[in-house]
Design an enzyme around this catalytic site. Sequence first.
Site, mmCIF file in Angstrom:
data_model
loop_
_atom_site.group_PDB
_atom_site.id
_atom_site.type_symbol
_atom_site.label_atom_id
_atom_site.label_comp_id
_atom_site.label_asym_id
_atom_site.label_seq_id
_atom_site.Cartn_x
_atom_site.Cartn_y
_atom_site.Cartn_z
ATOM 1 N N TYR A 166 0.864 -1.185 0.000
ATOM 2 C CA TYR A 166 0.000 0.000 0.000
ATOM 3 C C TYR A 166 0.897 1.231 0.000
ATOM 4 O O TYR A 166 1.851 1.309 0.783
ATOM 5 C CB TYR A 166 -0.895 0.005 1.236
ATOM 6 N N ASP A 218 9.390 2.823 -1.035
ATOM 7 C CA ASP A 218 8.392 3.474 -0.181
ATOM 8 C C ASP A 218 8.739 3.117 1.267
ATOM 9 O O ASP A 218 8.362 2.056 1.759
ATOM 10 C CB ASP A 218 6.989 3.009 -0.554
ATOM 11 N N LYS A 264 5.417 9.162 8.598
ATOM 12 C CA LYS A 264 5.299 8.609 9.945
ATOM 13 C C LYS A 264 6.401 9.102 10.880
ATOM 14 O O LYS A 264 6.342 10.210 11.397
ATOM 15 C CB LYS A 264 5.230 7.078 9.862
HETATM 16 P P1 KE4 Z 1 -0.440 8.388 4.547
HETATM 17 O O1 KE4 Z 1 -1.005 9.077 3.333
HETATM 18 O O2 KE4 Z 1 -1.502 7.588 5.279
HETATM 19 O O3 KE4 Z 1 0.339 9.327 5.474
HETATM 20 O O4 KE4 Z 1 0.678 7.336 4.052
HETATM 21 C C1 KE4 Z 1 0.312 6.391 3.085
HETATM 22 C C2 KE4 Z 1 1.272 5.221 3.152
HETATM 23 C C3 KE4 Z 1 2.265 5.121 2.205
HETATM 24 N N1 KE4 Z 1 3.149 4.092 2.214
HETATM 25 C C4 KE4 Z 1 3.083 3.135 3.175
HETATM 26 C C5 KE4 Z 1 4.065 2.010 3.155
HETATM 27 C C6 KE4 Z 1 2.080 3.198 4.178
HETATM 28 O O5 KE4 Z 1 2.012 2.217 5.120
HETATM 29 C C7 KE4 Z 1 1.164 4.257 4.184
HETATM 30 C C8 KE4 Z 1 0.063 4.376 5.214
HETATM 31 N N2 KE4 Z 1 0.022 3.344 6.185
HETATM 32 C C9 KE4 Z 1 -1.284 3.123 6.785
HETATM 33 C C10 KE4 Z 1 -1.171 1.927 7.722
HETATM 34 N N3 KE4 Z 1 -0.800 0.737 7.062
HETATM 35 C C11 KE4 Z 1 -1.795 4.324 7.470
HETATM 36 C C12 KE4 Z 1 -2.994 4.074 8.358
HETATM 37 C C13 KE4 Z 1 -4.257 4.581 7.749
HETATM 38 O O6 KE4 Z 1 -4.449 4.412 6.514
HETATM 39 O O7 KE4 Z 1 -5.055 5.130 8.507
#
Ligand code: KE4
Length: 447
Positions: free
Chosen positions: A160, A255, A283
Amino acid sequence: MDRERVLASRKKAKAGGKRSASREAFAAAKRSIPGGVNSPVRAFGSVGGSPLFIKRGKGARIWDVDGNEYIDYVGSWGPLILGHAHPVVLRAIRETMREGTSFGAPTEIETRLAEAICRALPSVKKVRMVSSGTEATMSAIRLARGYTGRDRVLKFEGCYHGHSDGLLVGAGSGVATLGIPGSPGVPAAMAELTVQAPYNDLEAAAQAFARWPGEIACIIVEPVAGNMGCVPPQPGFLEGLRSLCDAEGAVLIFDEVMTGFRVGPGSAQGLYGVRPDLTCLGKVVGGGMPAAAYGGRNDLMRRIAPAGDIYQAGTLSGNPLAMAAGLATLEQLEKPGAYEQLTERSRSLAEGLQSAADEAGVELTTASVGGMFGFSFHPGPIACFADAQQNHEARFRRFFDRMLDGGINLAPSAYEAGFVSLAHRRADIAQTLEVAREALRAVARIR
Ligand code: KE4
């Protein structure tokens, strides 16, 4: 949390009134927020029941609006690597906000965080701050497309990278497949530009390049997959992607939104010794405030406006409060032994869960890399999304529920990773495993 307090918390939990305030808060939230949450995974959709509404956090613990205490392994999905409300981070935010919160003009603290990132990651020569991981990956892909003049993107099933249109794709049929829209609203034309292959499958990745020669701008990959549990790269996988990109003239994007500063001082690229062309961060680099970043080779990054012609912008990019929180966090992580401690805590948790499951006769696969871990109710091995999908959902739900009742807050989805912080003590891990042993005995009763 000592044993007496755990027993008291558990007794309260059994009272059934444990989460009435959360339930009421959820009902109220649903009247004005879609699904009652501002991000879907928080709604407990895959585990059922009503989500916890959190009142406060401190160190390794959070308290919900009913006053229940939990040892927390979500940590805001990774940013809280120091633990909740760390005094150094709070002080940095407080001192920064005295001067104002945002200016829409450059500030020196942005340069300091950029310099800290470039020092830690030798592959990153220049870095642009943004406000979310989605923005970081979307921008890195636009840069790769603009730089190569190619349109297709290769990603891996189960990874993701945020919710930009081209990355919200479902898996088509076949091995290297053209994406299909993963959500209404994603145009088929966008989805088709995304090719998907199974994680850890170098052959399938090579087939994608053979099938669309000269058309693939980049490979984007989670160097440790954290969105299908915690799935490490098999030996040679990341190195193979590096060679493929070199041979095909494609950009290799790591990523590291989740793995960045989470799995080691040099992130996953440092841990595995593979140098990407672009890196996406998020993060941890925001320390719990909205900040993310993308960066890499000079010849790529110099194409980003206003230095170059590839456009990307953001009102709150490099927000001083977020920069202060991120800098304070990275500075704490530079202390000797920080990553050894994070690695030891998550490894002892994963190994403890594994032996507790073995004792209970429950098939479980666990993994840990640096300060992140995962588990799946499946005999394993788990190398890709198809493996991860074998997770025994009913067993996961039972485990999740019993752990929550026992004061342990885990990710409410089998497809998420878990996170420890520097605030998690050995006693917290021991307490967690004590609750897990009981929970796994309950899980064993589910066939
Ligand atoms: P954000 O747009 O949520 O800040 O980041 C997206 C993203 C990009 N790349 C990786 C590897 C990620 O894990 C994420 C977002 N992670 C999720 C949890 N697996 C965020 C939690 C959520 O969607 O509320």
